[in-house]
Design an enzyme around this catalytic site. Structure first.
Site, PDB file in Angstrom:
ATOM      1  N   LYS A 186       1.001  -1.202  -0.116  1.00 26.04           N
ATOM      2  CA  LYS A 186       0.105  -0.040   0.117  1.00 26.04           C
ATOM      3  C   LYS A 186       0.944   1.269   0.074  1.00 26.04           C
ATOM      4  CE  LYS A 186      -3.846   2.085   2.291  1.00 26.04           C
ATOM      5  NZ  LYS A 186      -4.984   2.163   3.663  1.00 26.04           N
TER       6      LYS A 186
ATOM      7  N   SER B   6      -9.938   2.082   2.915  1.00 29.30           N
ATOM      8  CA  SER B   6      -9.064   3.055   2.028  1.00 29.30           C
ATOM      9  C   SER B   6      -7.761   1.986   1.268  1.00 29.30           C
ATOM     10  CB  SER B   6      -8.244   3.994   2.951  1.00 29.30           C
ATOM     11  OG  SER B   6      -7.132   3.157   3.762  1.00 29.30           O
TER      12      SER B   6
ATOM     13  N   SER C 233     -10.320  -0.138   6.989  1.00 28.18           N
ATOM     14  CA  SER C 233      -9.707  -0.103   5.630  1.00 28.18           C
ATOM     15  C   SER C 233      -8.644  -1.222   4.992  1.00 28.18           C
ATOM     16  CB  SER C 233      -8.623   1.206   5.651  1.00 28.18           C
ATOM     17  OG  SER C 233      -9.239   2.445   5.595  1.00 28.18           O
TER      18      SER C 233
END
Lengths: 477, 482
Positions: free
Chosen positions: B78, B153, B177
């Site tokens: 990420k 997210s 997330s």
């Protein structure tokens, strides 16, 4: 109307650790800009603070030395505000739960007066960086070497009643942190900085007046001047029907005045909240006790010892123990000389201190070592030189001309203690001053001093004064 | 030979047996990214060269017999984890030009394990969002339906694993997330206990809630990944000193004797009926596997979202203050003065949702409002935590829906932040309590995946992996691909 001054001080003491409070970067002073700032000090994305445990020990040493309440849990909080030299946009400080709670410090105001000053709290925090406004052609430079330097902010109660008291408090505090060796106390380098909260009120009034905060004054002299200026300003304002506004003011040493920096209406709302990146500092009683055992002799303990061990007065002892360096110099000299501690004290608090003051020299940079001073005092004690000549020798020693013995012999300063030689000189003086002799004999006893003066003059001060007295008395019979 | 549906366990076997090299595996996934990423937008940065170089190194390690279990296997990171020398944007214009001179601790751990970082995945800006529509780099598409969001997210990571562009990925979970996008993309994801995985070098959104974790196709793979990621880190004071067990050790324990609770509050209004049916079926499956099922109550569930949307923005308002245009990142053109520098840098560099949260958080911490908002929210946080502790006195695990609905349409909720926030209603409480939470594929509603959330007590990740693995041995939802 008679006015009373009320002062509370906030002192930022830089703790003497090798690395910063939340990073491993060095804290040494004077490095090239931004060479001692790591990713953490720069507030880079994702980096996290890790507490330097040494700072906790030092804060605890301070707390214990002022008999403060030490809570078992203290918490770091974020103080949020924007400034270019504050990399994270917040300063890690302590707010609701400081590491050191209520304590007190006794300060000596004059020979006979000691005052107890309350200390509200002391908390750990990180310093910000420095903005540089010169040499950047309309822009500003930022040096983050200082960012993250550990500070202990020590907040006093509004117990101080004059600029003089404020300075006495600061000096005592300065002495204490140096004794504890938790800070180098270097004021030029900003290791000991002071903010003063100053207000005035009519004498007898119990409510406090509105205060102004004078920021960042970094010498004892400036603190005194800044407060005196501010007090006069506030009194003048109030007496002419005005009101003092709560604001932050800056002291301008060149013009000797304080100027408004920002008013309350522009004051920051710091939005303090507990820093989620750091765990609370938990201190158990065992840790507190083990730190207590590491405390060195404190100034007031040393003062008491000087009184009892050396028979010195309270005030002499106080003055000698005020700084660690002075006390150590004194003790080393006493150890090395035959002279009595009282004589050593007189010399150190007298000529020696006068020289230090006059030349703005720190004891650590004194051209005289305790051993050298001891030698000089030995020469007085064994009657090689008189006390008066000793001052001449002292001057020469200060000027770097060498040891007392060397100066005495090279300048021929040895005291004349040979009775027959002295008698010869006395006879000559009396012979050459028949008028004065006649006056003396007619009851002008004041002229005794005149003859002593003449003898000293003739011997360039080298005559043993005690012997001169005795012999002269005999001759004048 | 097709590698695309191979699990980490299978890839590891093939690599060890030298059936395939790390370079081949890496090239295979790089090709898949080149082919499918344009439609999905799951990656912000693809590391073609460095990935192949790392793969070569990994092959050497394997050849010399110094390989760990996951050496040579590619993963996607990420774009919130700092990577030395490779851009870390956090999905924001503010950090579009930011290259960290250091690795996050998690990055270091993956390097040490010999895993190959294939690229950095798209995400909601600074991890704030539940749909991945808040990225400076544009929204990520759900591989199951390109008109829908992948969740957020960590949407890029979830979509990349779901579309088999990579066999594993990292994420961070502040309010759901990892779990919510995993659920919406039909993959397995775990948010470990707060403090289990180091946050050093993981760009902060809300420090007391943020926690990194892995995405994978299976619970077993996720366990292998967490074995690498977990552990105390001296650089993160909030990382816990607590032994890291081998998370694969208890995978095969039968579920008999296990008591699993479901909270009646998780099945109240707000949960779509079709989703409820899928979850109930999954719970029945767990019961079939030997677990005892019990209804429990988490009475303060309804307070989780409001408390979270005070605490998270408060921390965010402070954490994001460092992006001021002074030292790194975006700086506005020709600032007139300091105020102008701050205002325009932050005005131009941050997206709308970030600004919304900074303003909310600043307000909540302001003098005069602190007690009413921040302190109150912290008290609620304690109550929520207590609810879970009460529950764990009578159950070993809590299960329920991960999200109230399947993936919604792109743009559907962008103008309705509250409705967007409510999509994290079942996950947020777990962050507030600091507990480990996991999601596994549990079925479909109208061809869209639904995740089952499993919640355990502190440091009881092994039990999560055990239950999830047993479920995955009995079902094949996790094997379904878009």
């Amino acid at each position: 109307m008679e006015w009373e001054t009320v002062i509370g001080l906030e002192v930022h003491v830089q703790l003497s650790t090798h690395s910063k409070i939340f990073s491993g970067a060095a804290t040494a002073y004077g490095a090239d800009p931004n060479t001692q700032a790591c990713a953490i000090d720069l507030g880079m994305p994702g980096v996290l603070p890790v507490l330097n445990k040494k700072t906790v020990e030092k804060a605890l040493m301070f707390g214990l030395s002022i008999n403060a309440e030490i809570s078992n849990k203290s918490v770091f909080a974020r103080k949020n505000y924007f400034y270019p030299d504050l990399p994270k946009g917040y300063q890690i400080s302590q707010y609701e739960l400081p590491i050191v709670g209520k304590g007190h410090l006794d300060i000596q105001l004059d020979e006979n007066t000691v005052k107890r000053v309350g200390i509200t709290r002391a908390h750990l925090e990180e310093d910000a960086g420095k903005s540089l406004h010169e040499d950047f052609h309309g822009q500003s430079g930022i040096d983050l070497n200082r960012a993250g330097t550990p500070l202990l902010e020590i907040v006093s109660e509004p117990d101080l009643r004059s600029a003089k008291e404020a300075v006495a408090y600061l000096k005592t505090l300065h002495s204490l942190v140096r004794y504890l060796d938790i800070s180098d106390g270097n004021m030029q380098e900003g290791s000991f900085r002071c903010d003063a909260n100053v207000s005035v009120r009519p004498k007898g009034e119990t409510k406090f007046g509105t205060r102004a905060e004078i920021k960042n004054v970094n010498s004892f002299r400036f603190v005194e001047r800044a407060i005196n200026y501010e007090v006069a300003r506030q009194i003048e304002l109030l007496e002419s029907g005005g009101t003092v506004i709560q604001e932050t003011r800056l002291y301008d040493a060149e013009r000797n005045e304080t100027r408004s920096m920002r008013g309350k209406e522009e004051a920051n709302d710091y939005r303090y909240f507990p820093d989620p990146d750091l765990l609370p500092i938990i201190i158990d009683d065992k840790t507190i006790e083990s730190i207590r055992t590491t405390l060195p002799e404190l100034p007031w303990q040393r003062r008491e010892r000087f009184q009892s061990d050396f028979g010195l007065s309270h005030y002499d002892s106080y003055c000698l123990s005020l700084t660690r360096e002075m006390a150590e110099f004194f003790e080393a000299t006493v150890k090395a000389t035959q002279a009595t501690p009282k004589i050593v004290a007189n010399w150190i608090l007298g000529d020696f201190s006068a020289y230090l003051n006059k030349e703005q020299t720190e004891i650590s940079e004194s051209p005289l070592s305790p051993q050298q001073l001891a030698q000089l005092l030995d020469r007085i004690a064994d009657n090689t030189i008189s006390g008066k000549i000793a001052k001449t020798v002292f001057d020469a020693m200060w000027a770097g001309e060498g040891d007392a013995d060397k100066i005495i012999s090279s300048q021929g300063l040895t005291q004349i203690s040979d009775s027959s030689a002295l008698e010869k000189i006395i006879d000559e003086i009396l012979l050459n001053n028949p008028n004065q002799l006649a006056q003396y004999r007619a009851g002008g006893e004041k002229l005794f001093g005149y003859f002593v003066g003449q003898i000293m003059k003739a011997t360039q001060g080298k005559a043993n004064p005690q012997q001169v007295n005795e012999l002269l008395k005999k001759k004048l019979g | 030979m097709s590698l695309e549906n191979k699990t980490l366990v299978e890839l590891s076997k093939d690599l060890t047996a030298k059936k395939v090299s790390s370079v081949e595996v890496t090239q295979f996934y790089l090709d898949r990214i080149a082919q499918h990423n344009p439609a999905l937008n799951a990656f912000i940065t693809v590391c073609n060269e460095s990935a192949l170089a790392e793969a070569k190194e990994a092959d050497k390690k394997i050849a010399s017999g110094h390989a760990g279990p996951l050496t040579g296997i590619p993963y996607a990171h990420k774009d919130i984890f700092c990577t030395d020398g490779i851009k870390t944007s956090c999905g924001s214009k503010m950090l579009d030009n930011f290259i960290a001179p250091y690795d996050a601790t998690v990055t270091t751990k993956f390097k040490e394990a010999g895993m190959v970082m294939i690229g950095k995945t798209n995400m909601d800006e600074f991890a704030m969002g539940s749909s991945n529509e808040n990225s400076f780099y544009g929204p990520v598409k759900n591989p199951w339906d390109h008109t829908r969001i992948p969740g957020g997210s960590s949407g890029g990571s979830a979509a990349a694993v779901a579309a088999r562009l990579v066999p594993a990925a990292t994420g961070t979970d502040t309010g759901g997330s990892i779990r919510q996008p995993a659920s919406m993309c039909n993959i397995t994801g775990i948010k470990p206990t707060y403090g289990r995985v180091s946050r050093y070098g993981m760009i902060a959104f809300a420090s007391s809630l943020d926690q990194g974790g892995p995405f994978a196709q299976t619970a077993e793979d996720a366990a292998l990944l967490l074995n690498i990621m977990a552990g105390h880190d001296e650089k993160d004071s909030t990382s816990v000193i607590h032994d890291v067990p081998d998370y694969t050790a208890e995978l095969n324990k039968p579920l008999t004797g296990l008591t699993i609770g479901f909270a009646k509050e998780h099945f109240a209004s707000g949960l779509e009926n079709d989703v409820a049916v899928v979850i109930q079926e999954a719970i029945a499956e767990l019961q079939k596997l030997g677990a005892t099922i019990k209804e429990i109550s988490l009475p303060n569930t309804h307070l989780a979202v409001p408390a979270y949307y005070v605490i998270a923005p408060a921390e965010c308002s402070s954490n994001l203050a460092r992006y001021d245009g002074v030292r790194y990142g975006y700086r506005c053109e020709n600032p007139k003065n300091l105020d102008d520098l701050y205002c325009r840098t932050r005005g131009e560099g941050f997206g709308l949702e970030i600004k919304r949260r900074i303003i909310v958080g600043t307000y909540a911490l302001s003098s005069g409002y602190y007690d009413a908002y921040y302190l109150k929210a912290q008290k609620i946080r304690r109550l929520i935590s207590n609810d879970y502790q009460t529950a764990f006195k009578s159950v070993d695990l809590i299960v329920g829906p991960t999200a109230p609905s399947p993936a919604f349409k792109l743009g559907e909720k962008v103008d309705d932040p509250v409705s967007m926030y409510l999509s994290d209603i079942y996950t947020i409480g777990v962050n507030l309590a600091g507990l480990p939470g996991m999601t596994i594929p549990a079925g479909f509603v109208k061809s869209l995946p639904i995740g089952l959330q499993l919640i355990a007590n502190y440091f009881d990740e092994s039990r999560l992996f055990n239950a999830a693995h047993q479920f995955q041995q009995a079902t094949d939802w996790h094997k379904k691909t878009p």
